[in-house]
Design an enzyme around this catalytic site. Structure first.
Site, short mmCIF file in Angstrom:
data_model
loop_
_atom_site.label_atom_id
_atom_site.label_comp_id
_atom_site.label_asym_id
_atom_site.label_seq_id
_atom_site.Cartn_x
_atom_site.Cartn_y
_atom_site.Cartn_z
NE ARG A 1 -2.58 0.91 3.55
CZ ARG A 1 -3.34 0.76 4.63
NH1 ARG A 1 -4.62 0.46 4.50
NH2 ARG A 1 -2.84 0.87 5.84
CE LYS A 54 -3.05 4.49 7.38
NZ LYS A 54 -4.37 5.02 7.66
CD GLU A 92 -11.94 6.01 4.55
OE1 GLU A 92 -11.61 5.93 3.37
OE2 GLU A 92 -11.19 5.73 5.49
C1 COI Z 1 -4.65 3.07 11.39
O1 COI Z 1 -5.69 2.46 11.63
O2 COI Z 1 -3.55 2.50 11.48
C2 COI Z 1 -4.66 4.46 11.00
O3 COI Z 1 -3.74 4.86 10.36
C3 COI Z 1 -5.75 5.38 11.41
C4 COI Z 1 -5.20 6.56 12.13
C5 COI Z 1 -6.18 7.69 12.08
C6 COI Z 1 -4.83 6.23 13.55
#
Ligand code: COI
Length: 379
Positions: A124, A226, A262
């Protein structure tokens, strides 16, 4: 003070032995710890393992590797956890050229340590790096960095059942750049912190608020990867919702303001009858690793799972709703409020989401057979 004591003790031991542990490779650090009793870590760090939330706890080591544009990443190194130095003109500071990942290390009842699908985070990150015009580490380098960071910080991996070590790989443009273009240098950095439940509610059902004013992502944007740029823009919606007592926000698509995307920190699922549905990832929704693991587990135990457009009206009519994410794991949703109307969902131990959660956690901590080959045992 008390929380820092082992760390300070370790620093004093380090200087007494006149050997610097800065910039040791993982193998060297572990060989040193094994051969030198002064470096032998206590099995567990001295913190209150019963009250871990999702706050940052300073751990011992972090991993860093750099590369210049069009080169591959250098061999990375572990160093003491600490601040990083950046040019004020770094691409990440000025233009937000950055990605992050989240993965976890778990301690099994028998003391074994597991990672959960770190290769998927690596892939990813590569997809995100391509979208953001960045160099990225190879899958092997990424996974190795995560392993090294987990093992170097082993004493921070919570006891079984108390939480996990959240591992945060970052890929950031660190080279100086004034005009808008890709950074001339990238840094791949991995740090870690022990964590418990993501939400302050703990394992209690979440109360979510549907915000149709703010959107998380738009078509053609970077919502599917991300990118760090996806997160600050939702802070306003989250703080407004939290101020009114909600746990998190659900975003709708920015074109029709009708389809569920989401939540700020997790993907969303609904259950109606024997069918589980979740919004299809079509570029505006993050391809969650927990999301796809839950889909696989659910299909394997006989549920029909649909990835498709889900309207907000349909979500409000569901029997059960749950969210998934690395930080969140699988969380039951107790209510959703949209346009001034609140609906309450079924909660309790017999829920489909809870069944899936127990299977996922069992695989992650080694108590349920991992027929998928998802877990990587590292000690
Ligand atoms: C995760 O779930 O690892 C994330 O990156 C979400 C984040 C907002 C803590």
């Amino acid at each position: 003070m008390i929380r820092q004591a082992p760390y300070l003790r370790r620093l004093i031991q380090t200087s007494l032995s006149k050997v610097s542990t800065r910039c040791l490779t993982a193998q060297a650090a572990s060989a040193l710890r094994d051969s030198e009793p002064m470096f032998r870590y206590e099995e567990y760090a001295d913190i209150d393992w019963n009250n871990l939330g999702f706050g940052l706890t300073r751990t011992d080591y972090m991993y860093t590797s750099k590369c210049t544009q069009n080169e591959t990443f250098q061999q990375g190194r572990l160093s003491d956890y600490g601040n990083v130095e950046l040019s004020p003109a770094a691409g990440v500071l000025n233009y937000g050229q950055g990605l992050f990942e989240g993965t976890k290390a778990f301690r099994g009842e028998d003391g074994r340590i597991f990672l959960f699908r770190p290769d998927q985070n690596a892939i990813r990150m590569q997809i995100g790096a391509e979208r953001m015009c960045m160099q990225s580490p190879s899958v092997q380098q990424f996974v190795d960095a995560v392993k090294q960071t987990a093992m170097a910080n082993k004493r921070w991996i919570p006891p079984p059942g108390k939480g996990s070590l959240y591992i945060r790989p970052l890929l950031i443009g660190t080279g100086p750049i004034l005009g808008l273009s890709p950074s001339p240098e990238y840094t791949f950095l991995v740090y870690a912190s022990p964590v418990g439940n993501y939400f302050k509610e703990g394992v209690a059902p979440l109360n979510l608020y549907v915000d149709d004013q703010f959107h998380r992502a738009t078509r053609g944007g970077a919502g599917g990867v991300k990118s760090i740029t996806n997160y600050a823009p939702v802070l306003k919606a989250i703080s407004r919702a939290k101020g009114e007592g909600f746990s998190d926000v659900i975003y709708l698509d920015s074109v029709h303001k009708k389809y569920v995307e989401e939540a700020s920190s997790c993907n969303i699922f609904l259950v109606k009858g024997n069918v589980i549905s979740t919004p299809a990832t079509v570029g505006t929704i993050l391809e969650g690793i927990t999301r796809k693991s839950i889909i696989d587990i659910a299909r394997d135990i006989g549920y029909k799972v649909e990835e498709r457009s889900v309207s907000i009206d349909e979500l409000m009519e569901a029997d059960e709703v749950f969210t998934t994410g690395t930080a969140v794991s699988v969380a039951t949703v107790g209510s959703i409020t949209y346009n001034g109307r609140r609906v309450d969902y079924k909660t309790g131990d017999e829920l489909v989401g809870q069944k899936l959660y127990k299977t996922l956690v069992g695989i992650q901590n080694g108590t349920i057979e991992d027929k998928y080959n998802w877990v990587v045992q590292i000690s």
